[in-house]
Each structure stands twice: as structure tokens, then as C-alpha cells.
Design a protein around this motif. Structure first.
Motif, PDB file in Angstrom:
ATOM      1  N   LYS A  21       0.833  -1.366   0.016  1.00 15.58           N
ATOM      2  CA  LYS A  21       0.027   0.000  -0.042  1.00 15.58           C
ATOM      3  C   LYS A  21       0.779   1.385  -0.081  1.00 15.58           C
ATOM      4  CE  LYS A  21      -0.696  -0.247   5.013  1.00 15.58           C
ATOM      5  NZ  LYS A  21      -1.775  -0.148   6.143  1.00 15.58           N
ATOM      6  N   GLU A  22       2.110   1.006   0.330  1.00 15.37           N
ATOM      7  CA  GLU A  22       2.999   2.382   0.419  1.00 15.37           C
ATOM      8  C   GLU A  22       3.278   2.788  -1.041  1.00 15.37           C
ATOM      9  OE1 GLU A  22       6.005  -1.011   0.246  1.00 15.37           O
ATOM     10  OE2 GLU A  22       4.131  -0.631   1.164  1.00 15.37           O
ATOM     11  N   THR A  23       2.878   1.891  -2.105  1.00 13.45           N
ATOM     12  CA  THR A  23       3.014   2.310  -3.456  1.00 13.45           C
ATOM     13  C   THR A  23       1.831   2.708  -4.130  1.00 13.45           C
ATOM     14  OG1 THR A  23       2.763   0.007  -4.179  1.00 13.45           O
ATOM     15  CG2 THR A  23       4.813   0.429  -3.505  1.00 13.45           C
ATOM     16  N   GLY A  24       0.653   2.475  -3.697  1.00 11.89           N
ATOM     17  CA  GLY A  24      -0.353   3.053  -4.195  1.00 11.89           C
ATOM     18  C   GLY A  24      -1.543   2.126  -4.298  1.00 11.89           C
ATOM     19  N   GLU A  25      -2.546   2.424  -5.142  1.00 10.03           N
ATOM     20  CA  GLU A  25      -3.655   1.711  -5.080  1.00 10.03           C
ATOM     21  C   GLU A  25      -3.711   0.171  -5.496  1.00 10.03           C
ATOM     22  OE1 GLU A  25      -8.153   1.659  -7.319  1.00 10.03           O
ATOM     23  OE2 GLU A  25      -6.970   3.678  -7.284  1.00 10.03           O
ATOM     24  N   GLU A  26      -2.840  -0.061  -6.507  1.00  4.52           N
ATOM     25  CA  GLU A  26      -2.739  -1.566  -6.649  1.00  4.52           C
ATOM     26  C   GLU A  26      -1.966  -2.459  -5.547  1.00  4.52           C
ATOM     27  OE1 GLU A  26      -3.793  -3.364  -9.361  1.00  4.52           O
ATOM     28  OE2 GLU A  26      -4.944  -1.748  -9.662  1.00  4.52           O
ATOM     29  N   GLY A  27      -0.951  -1.579  -4.993  1.00  4.56           N
ATOM     30  CA  GLY A  27      -0.203  -2.228  -3.894  1.00  4.56           C
ATOM     31  C   GLY A  27      -1.127  -2.415  -2.588  1.00  4.56           C
ATOM     32  N   ALA A  28      -2.121  -1.848  -2.434  1.00  6.76           N
ATOM     33  CA  ALA A  28      -3.110  -1.707  -1.415  1.00  6.76           C
ATOM     34  C   ALA A  28      -3.638  -2.866  -1.716  1.00  6.76           C
ATOM     35  CB  ALA A  28      -3.702  -0.484  -1.161  1.00  6.76           C
ATOM     36  N   LYS A  29      -4.287  -3.012  -2.668  1.00 10.24           N
ATOM     37  CA  LYS A  29      -5.458  -3.927  -3.120  1.00 10.24           C
ATOM     38  C   LYS A  29      -4.559  -5.418  -3.085  1.00 10.24           C
ATOM     39  CE  LYS A  29      -7.860  -6.073  -6.959  1.00 10.24           C
ATOM     40  NZ  LYS A  29      -8.371  -5.717  -8.395  1.00 10.24           N
ATOM     41  N   LEU A  30      -3.229  -5.653  -3.379  1.00 14.46           N
ATOM     42  CA  LEU A  30      -2.712  -6.912  -3.202  1.00 14.46           C
ATOM     43  C   LEU A  30      -2.401  -7.168  -1.734  1.00 14.46           C
ATOM     44  CD1 LEU A  30      -0.888  -9.047  -4.265  1.00 14.46           C
ATOM     45  CD2 LEU A  30       1.161  -7.468  -4.473  1.00 14.46           C
ATOM     46  N   GLU A  31      -2.165  -6.025  -1.044  1.00 15.38           N
ATOM     47  CA  GLU A  31      -1.996  -6.389   0.704  1.00 15.38           C
ATOM     48  C   GLU A  31      -3.177  -7.040   1.062  1.00 15.38           C
ATOM     49  OE1 GLU A  31      -0.742  -3.680   4.544  1.00 15.38           O
ATOM     50  OE2 GLU A  31      -0.064  -3.099   2.586  1.00 15.38           O
ATOM     51  N   LYS A  32      -4.309  -6.426   0.827  1.00 15.37           N
ATOM     52  CA  LYS A  32      -5.473  -6.744   1.344  1.00 15.37           C
ATOM     53  C   LYS A  32      -5.825  -8.176   0.980  1.00 15.37           C
ATOM     54  CE  LYS A  32     -10.419  -5.758   1.525  1.00 15.37           C
ATOM     55  NZ  LYS A  32     -10.710  -7.345   1.480  1.00 15.37           N
ATOM     56  N   GLU A  33      -5.529  -8.533  -0.380  1.00 17.20           N
ATOM     57  CA  GLU A  33      -5.995  -9.973  -0.728  1.00 17.20           C
ATOM     58  C   GLU A  33      -4.989 -11.026   0.079  1.00 17.20           C
ATOM     59  OE1 GLU A  33      -4.866  -9.819  -4.789  1.00 17.20           O
ATOM     60  OE2 GLU A  33      -6.839  -8.996  -5.505  1.00 17.20           O
ATOM     61  N   ILE A  34      -3.604 -10.318   0.280  1.00 17.92           N
ATOM     62  CA  ILE A  34      -2.762 -11.196   1.058  1.00 17.92           C
ATOM     63  C   ILE A  34      -3.159 -11.642   2.621  1.00 17.92           C
ATOM     64  CG2 ILE A  34      -0.527 -11.507   2.133  1.00 17.92           C
ATOM     65  CD1 ILE A  34       0.382  -9.902  -0.624  1.00 17.92           C
TER      66      ILE A  34
END
Length: 212
Positions: A152-165
Motif C-alpha cells: 500500500k505504500e506504492t499506491g492503489e494496486e499495492g494496497a489491493k494486493l496487500e488486502k488480498e494477502i
């Protein structure tokens, strides 16, 4: 003298003809199941998988000079936490069957089933972490430290990936520290699951830091 002073005998009210029976004494019951469940909860201490692991899988272990995977593995080997270490490197270009003389594995599923894994330390690129966490759930890992950055520190796509994990981890009842973190130290237990250069000295102070 007054009439009140001369009357030395008191008249008591008449007793009732019938007295209602006392209610029956209720038998005291105890919920042994609830007490047992509470005691079991305190005995399990689920965070021991992170702070006092008996077995550690390092995903992203490497012998490459200067890499995070090498530093963490070296710290684990140098610290006296007394557990078993399983280096995991799923890079197909990695020709080694062992790392620092320890047998390595391409996936956690290759680790013998009779050797349960308490803690998984994940130090791989962010895009790979999701599949690694699915592997953690499959083999029954209890705790995970995600060193990897790029969420999520990289933006929206990173935040989405973090939530999925983290959703995968919750479904597998895995306690997680991270992502994008230094790791975890337990100087009293001798665990250095970080890429720091030195382990802290044992003492009576707990230090928790959030950064990134």
C-alpha cells in the motif's frame, strides 16, 4: 410515674398460624467446559509461533552477497533460538540444492509433513507473496513475517494486493507481521528474524516500531 414507666412487660405480636416453606436450595453448578477452554486459550499462546518458533521456513533464502534473504538466513543461523531452519528458494535459476550447507526447497510443500512449520519469513518480490501465503495456509503455518515491500505504500494496486494477502492469512488463521518490515527479534529467546546487522541485548524493554 407515667404509665410507660410502670409497664415493665412487653407484649409480643401473635405468631402466624402458618409459615411459608423456604425455597429449595439451588444446586451450584460450574461450567468446566468454559474454564477448560479459557485455560487452553492461555496455554496455546498463539504469538509463540512468531516470538518462540520451533521451526522457521525462510522463503527467499539466498547465498547472494548483500541480499536480504542471505542476511536473514545468516542471522537465523547465528542466533541461538534452537529451532529448525528450512531455506526455501523458488527461483528456477537457482542451481543450488542447499544454501549455506542446509538442504533447500523450492516450495514449502516439499518440506516433510512430519516437520510442522511454526513461522514463515517471506522475503520475495511483492508479486510472489500472494502465492507464498497460499502455500503457508496449505501446509498449516501458524505465523508469518512479510519482509517484502511494494504494497500500500506504492499506491492503489499495492494496497489491493496487500488486502488480498491478509485475507488469505485470515482464512488460514495465520498471525502476520508486516508487510514491508524489518522483522522480529526476541533477544531473550535468541531469535533474530530480521535483516539487521546485530541482535539486541536481552533486557526488560519491548520495542515496537511502525515505519515504511
Amino acid at each position: 410515674m407515667s404509665a410507660a414507666a410502670t409497664n415493665s412487660r412487653m407484649t409480643l405480636p401473635p405468631l402466624p398460624k402458618s409459615v411459608a416453606p423456604l425455597p429449595p436450595i439451588q444446586k451450584r453448578t460450574t461450567s468446566h467446559g468454559t474454564a477448560h477452554d479459557l485455560w487452553k486459550h492461555f496455554q496455546e499462546r498463539p504469538l509463540d509461533a512468531i516470538f518462540r518458533p520451533k521451526s522457521v521456513a525462510l522463503i527467499g533464502a539466498s547465498e547472494k552477497e548483500g541480499s536480504v534473504g542471505r542476511t536473514i538466513l545468516w542471522n537465523l543461523l547465528s542466533s541461538p533460538f534452537g529451532g529448525t531452519i528450512y531455506p526455501v528458494n523458488n527461483n528456477p535459476r537457482n542451481p543450488h540444492k542447499s544454501i549455506f550447507g542446509i538442504k533447500s526447497y523450492q516450495r514449502m510443500q516439499e518440506i516433510p509433513e512430519q516437520d510442522p512449520i511454526d513461522l514463515a519469513i517471506i522475503a520475495v518480490p511483492a508479486r510472489v507473496v500472494k502465492s507464498v501465503m497460499q502455500d503457508c495456509v496449505e501446509v498449516g503455518v501458524k505465523g508469518a513475517i512479510i519482509i517484502s515491500a511494494g504494497f500500500k505504500e506504492t499506491g492503489e494496486e499495492g494496497a489491493k494486493l496487500e488486502k488480498e494477502i491478509l485475507d488469505i492469512a485470515r482464512r488460514g488463521h495465520i498471525r502476520v507481521v508486516g508487510p514491508n518490515c524489518l522483522g522480529v527479534m526476541n533477544p531473550i529467546g535468541g531469535l533474530n528474524a530480521t535483516f539487521a546487522t546485530h541482535i539486541a541485548k536481552p533486557g526488560n524493554v519491548a520495542f515496537i516500531s511502525q515505519s515504511g
